[in-house]
Design an enzyme around this catalytic site. Structure first.
Site, PDB file in Angstrom:
ATOM      1  N   HIS A 141      25.306  63.894  40.086  1.00  0.00           N
ATOM      2  CA  HIS A 141      24.751  62.868  40.976  1.00  0.00           C
ATOM      3  C   HIS A 141      25.199  61.456  40.585  1.00  0.00           C
ATOM      4  O   HIS A 141      25.502  60.630  41.446  1.00  0.00           O
ATOM      5  CB  HIS A 141      23.222  62.962  40.949  1.00  0.00           C
ATOM      6  CG  HIS A 141      22.564  62.543  42.202  1.00  0.00           C
ATOM      7  ND1 HIS A 141      21.327  63.006  42.587  1.00  0.00           N
ATOM      8  CD2 HIS A 141      22.933  61.686  43.190  1.00  0.00           C
ATOM      9  CE1 HIS A 141      20.987  62.463  43.746  1.00  0.00           C
ATOM     10  NE2 HIS A 141      21.946  61.649  44.118  1.00  0.00           N
ATOM     11  N   SER A 187      24.756  58.354  54.025  1.00  0.00           N
ATOM     12  CA  SER A 187      24.260  57.148  54.719  1.00  0.00           C
ATOM     13  C   SER A 187      25.284  56.592  55.698  1.00  0.00           C
ATOM     14  O   SER A 187      25.560  55.378  55.712  1.00  0.00           O
ATOM     15  CB  SER A 187      23.833  56.064  53.719  1.00  0.00           C
ATOM     16  OG  SER A 187      22.745  56.500  52.948  1.00  0.00           O
ATOM     17  N   PRO A 188      25.874  57.452  56.553  1.00  0.00           N
ATOM     18  CA  PRO A 188      26.859  56.949  57.522  1.00  0.00           C
ATOM     19  C   PRO A 188      26.238  56.020  58.557  1.00  0.00           C
ATOM     20  O   PRO A 188      26.956  55.321  59.269  1.00  0.00           O
ATOM     21  CB  PRO A 188      27.402  58.229  58.174  1.00  0.00           C
ATOM     22  CG  PRO A 188      26.293  59.224  58.033  1.00  0.00           C
ATOM     23  CD  PRO A 188      25.659  58.911  56.711  1.00  0.00           C
ATOM     24  N   LEU A 189      24.903  56.013  58.631  1.00  0.00           N
ATOM     25  CA  LEU A 189      24.208  55.112  59.559  1.00  0.00           C
ATOM     26  C   LEU A 189      23.675  53.867  58.843  1.00  0.00           C
ATOM     27  O   LEU A 189      22.781  53.179  59.351  1.00  0.00           O
ATOM     28  CB  LEU A 189      23.062  55.856  60.256  1.00  0.00           C
ATOM     29  CG  LEU A 189      23.501  57.052  61.101  1.00  0.00           C
ATOM     30  CD1 LEU A 189      22.299  57.776  61.687  1.00  0.00           C
ATOM     31  CD2 LEU A 189      24.438  56.605  62.214  1.00  0.00           C
ATOM     32  N   GLY A 190      24.221  53.595  57.647  1.00  0.00           N
ATOM     33  CA  GLY A 190      23.804  52.383  56.935  1.00  0.00           C
ATOM     34  C   GLY A 190      22.324  52.367  56.633  1.00  0.00           C
ATOM     35  O   GLY A 190      21.670  51.336  56.722  1.00  0.00           O
ATOM     36  N   ARG A 191      21.780  53.538  56.283  1.00  0.00           N
ATOM     37  CA  ARG A 191      20.340  53.714  55.993  1.00  0.00           C
ATOM     38  C   ARG A 191      19.474  53.279  57.172  1.00  0.00           C
ATOM     39  O   ARG A 191      18.382  52.740  57.001  1.00  0.00           O
ATOM     40  CB  ARG A 191      19.945  52.968  54.720  1.00  0.00           C
ATOM     41  CG  ARG A 191      20.730  53.410  53.494  1.00  0.00           C
ATOM     42  CD  ARG A 191      20.091  52.963  52.209  1.00  0.00           C
ATOM     43  NE  ARG A 191      20.908  53.301  51.048  1.00  0.00           N
ATOM     44  CZ  ARG A 191      20.932  54.495  50.453  1.00  0.00           C
ATOM     45  NH1 ARG A 191      20.200  55.467  50.907  1.00  0.00           N
ATOM     46  NH2 ARG A 191      21.701  54.709  49.404  1.00  0.00           N
ATOM     47  N   GLY A 192      19.991  53.517  58.374  1.00  0.00           N
ATOM     48  CA  GLY A 192      19.217  53.228  59.580  1.00  0.00           C
ATOM     49  C   GLY A 192      19.635  51.959  60.291  1.00  0.00           C
ATOM     50  O   GLY A 192      19.321  51.772  61.471  1.00  0.00           O
ATOM     51  N   PHE A 193      20.347  51.070  59.602  1.00  0.00           N
ATOM     52  CA  PHE A 193      20.760  49.808  60.220  1.00  0.00           C
ATOM     53  C   PHE A 193      21.590  50.049  61.477  1.00  0.00           C
ATOM     54  O   PHE A 193      21.424  49.383  62.501  1.00  0.00           O
ATOM     55  CB  PHE A 193      21.593  48.981  59.235  1.00  0.00           C
ATOM     56  CG  PHE A 193      20.975  47.651  58.915  1.00  0.00           C
ATOM     57  CD1 PHE A 193      20.567  46.782  59.916  1.00  0.00           C
ATOM     58  CD2 PHE A 193      20.795  47.264  57.594  1.00  0.00           C
ATOM     59  CE1 PHE A 193      20.001  45.559  59.623  1.00  0.00           C
ATOM     60  CE2 PHE A 193      20.218  46.033  57.279  1.00  0.00           C
ATOM     61  CZ  PHE A 193      19.822  45.180  58.293  1.00  0.00           C
ATOM     62  N   TYR A 205      15.465  64.728  44.650  1.00  0.00           N
ATOM     63  CA  TYR A 205      14.630  64.532  45.836  1.00  0.00           C
ATOM     64  C   TYR A 205      13.337  65.320  45.678  1.00  0.00           C
ATOM     65  O   TYR A 205      13.326  66.533  45.668  1.00  0.00           O
ATOM     66  CB  TYR A 205      15.352  64.959  47.116  1.00  0.00           C
ATOM     67  CG  TYR A 205      16.743  64.381  47.286  1.00  0.00           C
ATOM     68  CD1 TYR A 205      17.103  63.171  46.690  1.00  0.00           C
ATOM     69  CD2 TYR A 205      17.704  65.047  48.046  1.00  0.00           C
ATOM     70  CE1 TYR A 205      18.379  62.650  46.834  1.00  0.00           C
ATOM     71  CE2 TYR A 205      18.979  64.524  48.206  1.00  0.00           C
ATOM     72  CZ  TYR A 205      19.315  63.332  47.593  1.00  0.00           C
ATOM     73  OH  TYR A 205      20.585  62.834  47.743  1.00  0.00           O
TER      74      TYR A 205
END
Length: 336
Positions: free
Chosen positions: A133, A213-219, A64
């Site tokens: 990684h 990404s538990p939020l589906g990358r924002g979805f 990152y």
């Protein structure tokens, strides 16, 4: 400090809050925008607020930035290192000019080089949880993990983990040195670990699971309405799930999640995070804003009945999401 619960990650003694903080979005990634433009002052304030809430488990990687994210965390935790649990990762090769080569490098000499660089960038003399990684297909996992084990013996690393690894490779790695955690994308939108044997293997071997990404990358926030909602340089534009017809098919599923969240009196984000908690994982939702951090932490107190869980999973059955979670070249590097 908040009374957010803690949980054991693996069987070697690592204890973390049930929810961590993903820090990737706090810096750019090789010139790409990660979930919008970041502000350093706001990002540091978010890390400080996380500590107040008991969320002292920070997730970063040398990728990152590259390297800039670790340096940001170093600024944020200065003088309070012992109050934080720091997880970082190596494997995406960063050269001596601090440029990504985009090769995966798990060779023993690179492991040693990477850890010294991360220790320096983080301003610390130890890393709590050090992940590979991605698996280097050119280097036996036994060689990589054997070198990581040496880092544990020398005190530079406390616990070791792997990211995006297959159950078969995990077994080989764990036979060399106990693995404390595996980190993989996991959400209502991405349930492959339930299908490919990874979950069963983790349970059998006593290894913890960290879901990124538990939020589906924002979805799953319910905030996205169109593929054009992203800046031109947002990396999500490269992801098939966010492209064309796939985007709109997936949006229909989100609408049902929004309805269920409204019935429970919580946000779609809280519902999505609480689901990953109910599945026995440690989610690390990423944010660089205090407001969203506080919303995410509140998900830790959400519970589901068995009926609610079954209903939720019937809305998004395994395999119902349109499009892959990465482009073709990136997909080639997962589940090795």
């Amino acid at each position: 400090m908040s009374s957010i619960q803690t949980t054991k990650l693996g069987s070697q003694g690592l204890e973390v809050p049930v929810e961590g903080l993903g820090c990737m979005g706090m810096t750019s990634l090789a010139g790409m925008n990660i979930y919008g433009v970041a502000d350093e002052t706001e990002s540091i304030a978010t890390i400080h607020r996380a500590l107040e809430l008991g969320v002292n488990f920070l997730d970063t990687a040398d990728l990152y930035g590259p390297l800039l994210n670790e340096r940001l965390i170093s600024k944020a935790i200065k003088g309070h290192r012992d109050q934080y649990i720091i997880a970082t990762k190596f494997g995406y090769e960063v050269d001596d000019n601090e440029q990504l080569t985009w090769r995966i490098n798990g060779r023993p000499e690179y492991v040693k080089k990477s850890v010294e660089r991360s220790l320096k960038n983080l301003g610390t003399d130890y890393i709590d949880l050090y992940y590979l990684h991605r698996v280097d297909p050119e280097t036996p996992i036994e060689d990589t993990v054997g070198t990581m084990a040496e880092l544990v013996q020398s005190g530079k690393v406390k616990y070791i983990g792997l990211s995006e690894v297959s159950a078969q490779t995990l077994r080989r790695a764990h036979s060399i040195h106990p693995i404390s955690a595996v980190q993989t994308e996991y959400s209502l939108f991405e349930r492959a670990p339930e299908e490919n044997g990874l979950f069963d293997t983790l349970k059998e071997l006593g290894i913890g699971f960290v879901s990124y990404s538990p939020l589906g990358r924002g979805f799953l926030t319910g905030d996205l309405k169109s593929p054009d909602d992203f800046p031109a340089d947002d990396f999500r534009r490269t992801i098939p799930r966010f492209q064309g017809d796939n985007f709109y098919k997936n949006l229909e599923l989100v609408a049902e999640i929004q309805q269920l969240a409204a019935e429970k009196g919580i946000t779609p984000s809280q519902l999505a995070i609480a689901w990953t908690l109910a599945k026995g994982t440690v989610p690390i939702p990423g944010t660089k804003r205090v407001k969203y951090l506080e919303d995410n932490v509140a998900a830790a107190s959400v519970t589901f009945t068995d009926t609610e869980l079954a209903h939720l999973e019937s809305i998004l059955p395994l395999g119902s999401i349109a499009g892959e979670r990465y482009d073709e070249s990136a997909m080639a590097g997962v589940n090795l």
